[in-house]
Design a protein around this motif. Structure first.
Motif, PDB file in Angstrom:
ATOM      1  N   UNK A  40      30.652  65.355  63.403  1.00  0.00           N
ATOM      2  CA  UNK A  40      32.077  65.114  63.163  1.00  0.00           C
ATOM      3  C   UNK A  40      32.555  63.848  63.861  1.00  0.00           C
ATOM      4  N   UNK A  41      32.275  63.732  65.143  1.00  0.00           N
ATOM      5  CA  UNK A  41      32.773  62.579  65.906  1.00  0.00           C
ATOM      6  C   UNK A  41      32.223  61.264  65.360  1.00  0.00           C
ATOM      7  N   UNK A  42      30.945  61.250  65.022  1.00  0.00           N
ATOM      8  CA  UNK A  42      30.317  60.025  64.515  1.00  0.00           C
ATOM      9  C   UNK A  42      30.952  59.597  63.195  1.00  0.00           C
ATOM     10  N   UNK A  43      31.159  60.550  62.289  1.00  0.00           N
ATOM     11  CA  UNK A  43      31.747  60.216  60.987  1.00  0.00           C
ATOM     12  C   UNK A  43      33.190  59.755  61.160  1.00  0.00           C
ATOM     13  N   UNK A  44      33.942  60.433  62.014  1.00  0.00           N
ATOM     14  CA  UNK A  44      35.340  60.058  62.232  1.00  0.00           C
ATOM     15  C   UNK A  44      35.468  58.626  62.730  1.00  0.00           C
ATOM     16  N   UNK A  45      34.514  58.199  63.545  1.00  0.00           N
ATOM     17  CA  UNK A  45      34.586  56.869  64.149  1.00  0.00           C
ATOM     18  C   UNK A  45      34.046  55.785  63.227  1.00  0.00           C
ATOM     19  N   UNK A  46      33.013  56.098  62.453  1.00  0.00           N
ATOM     20  CA  UNK A  46      32.281  55.047  61.735  1.00  0.00           C
ATOM     21  C   UNK A  46      32.509  54.998  60.224  1.00  0.00           C
ATOM     22  N   UNK A  47      33.088  56.030  59.622  1.00  0.00           N
ATOM     23  CA  UNK A  47      33.267  56.025  58.163  1.00  0.00           C
ATOM     24  C   UNK A  47      34.186  54.879  57.743  1.00  0.00           C
ATOM     25  N   UNK A  48      33.790  54.073  56.748  1.00  0.00           N
ATOM     26  CA  UNK A  48      34.601  52.940  56.295  1.00  0.00           C
ATOM     27  C   UNK A  48      35.717  53.385  55.370  1.00  0.00           C
ATOM     28  N   UNK A  49      36.688  54.115  55.931  1.00  0.00           N
ATOM     29  CA  UNK A  49      37.764  54.707  55.140  1.00  0.00           C
ATOM     30  C   UNK A  49      39.113  54.444  55.793  1.00  0.00           C
TER      31      UNK A  49
END
Length: 273
Positions: free
Chosen positions: A225-234
């Motif tokens: 969760x934390x990784x996606x929240x920080x790195x997703x290009x959205x």
């Protein structure tokens, strides 16, 4: 290597708003019935030029013929998968919540037949079977929105999507502008069949979209969760709980640059076919 999302040419511009939720979990069926009814009432019914009451009233007094079997010429028809739509049949359908339920608004031509070319249609569909317990699809012709999907309407769709994802404990889903078809643009581009996509829906996302729901297994495969929240290009990432994340690519559904889709596809590559 980035995923090639190019569709076979020639293609028409996306002309349908599409929302889909896929899940393999057991569902609270009364709660699902309430949500299903709200989706129709709040998202689809307001799109029709006539009110539901008017459509039902006209249908009650209308006598079908060989030349006009569906309804009065130039009007619209509201149908349940079991046949004609009435308030009582709609209430019964929600109470019983059959394994296959479709509610459809269809524009009729001058002969009282469904208008195929340049016509509009809106529908919500629930499929429930042992092999693939729940699949909910909501579609509406873009022309019904008058050429512009307002921010308020857009947020209504996102709100129903979020509540449905939590209710269904969905393994994946999306909202996008679509060209109509059971497969996503990504599935068409890479040659993945629908059956394969559905049975792998918990592990693999079915493509990058304007709004993309990632299920727990997909989020875990992308680093958590934390990784996606920080790195997703959205533009935004919303934590829906239970390891589910909603990625919104841009502010507006009508404005999704191809570069943004490519960037999201690259990010999602570990969980794409």
């Amino acid at each position: 290597m980035s995923t090639d999302l190019t569709l076979p040419r020639p293609v028409s511009p996306p002309h349908v708003v599409r929302l889909e939720l896929d899940t393999f979990t057991a569902v609270d069926r009364p709660a699902l019935a309430t949500w299903f009814g709200a989706v129709f009432t709040d998202l689809l019914a307001p799109l029709c030029p006539a009110s539901v009451e008017e459509l039902v009233s006209v249908a009650r007094d209308y006598m079908p013929s060989d030349t006009t079997p569906w309804g009065p010429p130039g009007y619209a028809r509201l149908l349940l998968s079991s046949g004609d739509f009435t308030p009582s049949s709609w209430h019964a359908a929600l109470t019983e919540l059959p394994s296959f339920l479709r509610v459809q608004l269809v524009q009729l031509d001058f002969q009282g037949l469904p208008l195929v070319e340049d016509g509009w249609c809106a529908e919500i569909l629930l499929k429930d079977d042992p092999a693939f317990p729940h699949q909910v699809v909501v579609t509406a012709s873009r022309s019904l929105f008058g050429g512009w999907i307002s921010h308020a309407v857009q947020q209504d769709w996102v709100s129903k999507f979020r509540s449905g994802a939590s209710l269904l404990r969905a393994s994946g889903g999306w909202i996008t502008l679509d060209r109509v078809g059971v497969r996503t643009a990504h599935e068409v581009a890479v040659g993945v069949g629908l059956d394969e996509s559905l049975f792998m829906a918990a592990e693999l996302a079915r493509g990058p979209h304007w709004a993309t729901l990632l299920g727990p297994r997909q989020v875990a495969a992308l680093g958590g969760v934390q990784e996606v929240c920080v790195t997703a290009p959205c533009r935004s990432v919303t934590d829906l709980g239970g390891g589910r994340l909603l990625l919104q690519l841009t502010e507006h559904l009508d404005d999704v640059p191809s570069q943004a889709v490519d960037a999201l596809a690259k990010f999602l590559a570990p969980v794409l076919h």
